[in-house]
Scaffold this motif. Structure first.
Motif, short mmCIF file in Angstrom:
data_model
loop_
_atom_site.label_atom_id
_atom_site.label_comp_id
_atom_site.label_asym_id
_atom_site.label_seq_id
_atom_site.Cartn_x
_atom_site.Cartn_y
_atom_site.Cartn_z
N GLY A 125 0.89 -0.94 0.10
CA GLY A 125 0.13 0.29 -0.10
C GLY A 125 0.77 1.48 -0.20
N ASP A 126 0.98 2.62 0.20
CA ASP A 126 1.44 3.76 0.09
C ASP A 126 1.81 3.82 1.34
OD1 ASP A 126 -0.98 4.83 -1.76
OD2 ASP A 126 -1.95 5.68 -0.46
N GLN A 127 1.99 2.93 2.02
CA GLN A 127 3.25 2.82 3.52
C GLN A 127 4.46 2.22 2.59
OE1 GLN A 127 0.30 1.42 3.44
NE2 GLN A 127 0.28 -0.57 5.00
N SER A 128 4.09 1.46 1.22
CA SER A 128 5.34 1.16 0.56
C SER A 128 6.55 1.64 0.29
CB SER A 128 5.40 -0.01 -0.16
OG SER A 128 4.14 -1.09 0.05
N LEU A 129 6.85 3.02 0.52
CA LEU A 129 7.27 4.56 -0.22
C LEU A 129 8.25 4.37 0.21
CD1 LEU A 129 7.56 6.87 -1.49
CD2 LEU A 129 6.68 8.25 0.67
N GLU A 130 7.99 3.58 2.26
CA GLU A 130 9.70 3.97 2.67
C GLU A 130 10.53 2.95 2.52
OE1 GLU A 130 9.01 4.24 6.55
OE2 GLU A 130 8.40 5.85 6.84
N ASN A 131 10.05 1.50 1.93
CA ASN A 131 10.69 0.94 1.48
C ASN A 131 11.11 0.10 -0.03
OD1 ASN A 131 10.30 -1.52 3.88
ND2 ASN A 131 8.34 -1.79 2.70
N LEU A 132 10.90 1.64 -0.84
CA LEU A 132 10.66 1.80 -1.82
C LEU A 132 12.21 2.89 -2.35
CD1 LEU A 132 7.48 1.20 -4.42
CD2 LEU A 132 9.40 0.32 -4.32
N GLN A 133 11.64 3.14 -0.99
CA GLN A 133 12.88 4.59 -1.35
C GLN A 133 14.56 4.12 -0.60
OE1 GLN A 133 10.76 6.92 1.03
NE2 GLN A 133 10.58 9.07 -0.09
N GLN A 134 14.25 2.27 0.11
CA GLN A 134 16.02 2.06 1.05
C GLN A 134 16.10 1.49 -0.94
OE1 GLN A 134 16.87 1.12 3.22
NE2 GLN A 134 16.45 3.01 4.32
N LEU A 135 15.23 0.59 -1.54
CA LEU A 135 16.09 0.10 -2.99
C LEU A 135 16.95 1.87 -3.36
CD1 LEU A 135 13.13 -2.04 -4.22
CD2 LEU A 135 15.29 -2.69 -2.83
N GLN A 136 15.90 2.26 -3.52
CA GLN A 136 16.58 3.55 -4.40
C GLN A 136 17.71 3.66 -4.00
OE1 GLN A 136 12.79 6.53 -4.28
NE2 GLN A 136 12.95 6.28 -6.43
N LYS A 137 18.11 3.86 -3.02
CA LYS A 137 18.88 4.50 -1.34
C LYS A 137 20.70 3.49 -2.55
CE LYS A 137 20.60 5.76 3.03
NZ LYS A 137 20.00 5.14 4.76
N HIS A 138 20.11 2.63 -2.61
CA HIS A 138 20.75 1.63 -2.86
C HIS A 138 21.21 1.36 -3.53
CE1 HIS A 138 20.49 0.77 1.73
NE2 HIS A 138 21.30 0.73 1.99
N GLN A 139 20.39 2.21 -5.07
CA GLN A 139 20.30 1.89 -5.66
C GLN A 139 19.88 0.30 -7.00
OE1 GLN A 139 24.68 3.37 -6.50
NE2 GLN A 139 23.62 5.51 -7.36
N ILE A 140 19.04 -0.02 -6.78
CA ILE A 140 18.93 -1.35 -6.59
C ILE A 140 17.63 -1.25 -7.96
CG2 ILE A 140 17.72 -3.35 -6.41
CD1 ILE A 140 20.24 -3.17 -5.37
N PRO A 141 17.14 -1.47 -9.15
CA PRO A 141 16.36 -1.36 -9.62
C PRO A 141 15.13 -1.92 -9.53
CG PRO A 141 18.97 -1.45 -11.91
CD PRO A 141 18.61 -2.17 -9.89
#
Length: 338
Positions: A125-141
């Motif tokens: 859901g919308d709260q997954s934003l933080e988890n996706l930002q973690q992937l972005q931070k570690h440059q995981i496509p």
């Protein structure tokens, strides 16, 4: 422990040649490649993939994180993703969040420690934003599937939830139903919001009022929640039809109706979003807005591999896949119209 030097000595080649055979790099004759492969088989040599990944900065492992492995939509989606990954030379790690943000967070941490090359991600859901930002931070496509997170810029493969919902409600209205309940997912999930919008639009375009008392919000996995159905059935003017926002909710609703001695569609009609895969080819029953689940996984994986192997700076792409209205045995006109 067998090393590439042992392989090289027995095959009569250099260790560099063995490395090139293992990593599919460099120019090597087919005869030499076959000879090295034969020695590797004879010695039961298994390449150390972790060591290779450290050198190449690539593991050839992808992850698929879905929200409910028991839902046929996601199992079919997973098949499409796996087929596309294997064809491209990748292996796939599966993870299932059970619509649970904390469990999803744990899997994201595992994904980061596993050094996967990319993630196909169906958010809780919308709260997954933080988890996706973690992937972005570690440059995981990553590619986002099924549910959109407004604050995230990413490749997307989505279904047309609003239009599919409108088709289902239009079908019920066309049969003569005027009191249609919606048992929906949580408002913090984009598909639930869009399916409510489609439900609402169908009413308004037909000149029917939208009654908030006929709309219930649950977690998509709360398909054995009896209280929501009880409130609708004991309403002063109960619905003659129910729109379940996904297939698992529909299963729970029909089971609960039957336990109460109510027949579908004799006493009440039921429709839902998403089909049930091969089961419906044998005993088609539920009227559904069917989504191309296999294509979700296949196209999502192709987008992910393009992002990994192509230009990572290319513009993000958004694919919206249409649903198909399949009219079956779970709907008929309300009693007063028969």
């Amino acid at each position: 422990m067998i090393t590439i030097y042992d392989i090289a000595e027995k095959a009569g080649v250099s260790a560099m040649t063995v490395s090139r055979v293992i990593n599919h790099t460099g120019r090597i004759s087919e005869a030499t490649r076959k000879r090295v492969r034969k020695v590797m088989e004879d010695l039961n040599y298994i390449p150390n993939s972790m060591a290779r990944s450290l050198v190449l900065q690539k593991t050839n492992i992808l992850s698929l994180l879905i929200t409910d492995i028991t839902n046929p939509f996601y199992t079919t989606l997973a098949r499409g993703a796996e087929d596309a990954a294997l064809r491209a030379g990748y292996r796939l790690l599966f993870a299932n969040s059970d619509e649970d943000y904390a469990k999803e967070k744990g899997y994201v941490e595992m994904i980061l420690s596993t050094r996967v090359d990319g993630v196909l991600f169906a958010p809780t859901g919308d709260q997954s934003l933080e988890n996706l930002q973690q992937l972005q931070k570690h440059q995981i496509p990553f590619v986002v599937l099924d549910r959109e997170i407004p604050e995230i810029e990413a490749d997307l493969v989505l279904g047309d939830s609003k239009e599919g919902a409108r088709k289902l409600v239009d079908h019920l209205i066309g049969l003569g139903h005027r009191r249609i309940a919606l048992i929906n997912g949580s408002p913090d999930v984009s598909t639930a919001r869009l399916r409510y919008t489609g439900y609402r639009e169908a009413h308004l375009l037909s000149g029917l009022p939208v009654e908030d008392s006929l709309v219930v919000h649950l977690n998509y996995r709360d398909f054995h929640d009896e209280t929501a159905l009880d409130a609708l059935l004991h309403h002063e003017n109960p619905p003659t039809a129910i729109f379940a926002a996904n297939n698992m909710l529909a299963v729970g609703i029909i089971q609960s109706l039957r336990h109460r001695g109510l027949q579908v569609p004799g006493d009440i009609s039921v429709v839902c979003f998403d089909d049930f895969g091969p089961v419906d080819a044998i005993t088609p029953f539920l009227t559904v807005a069917s989504q191309p689940a296999y294509q979700f996984g296949l196209l999502g994986m192709q987008l992910l591999i393009d992002r990994i192997e192509g230009d990572s700076a290319q513009e993000h792409r958004k694919m919206i896949l249409p649903s198909e209205l399949l009219i079956r045995a779970s709907t008929q006109p309300p009693k007063e119209n028969r």
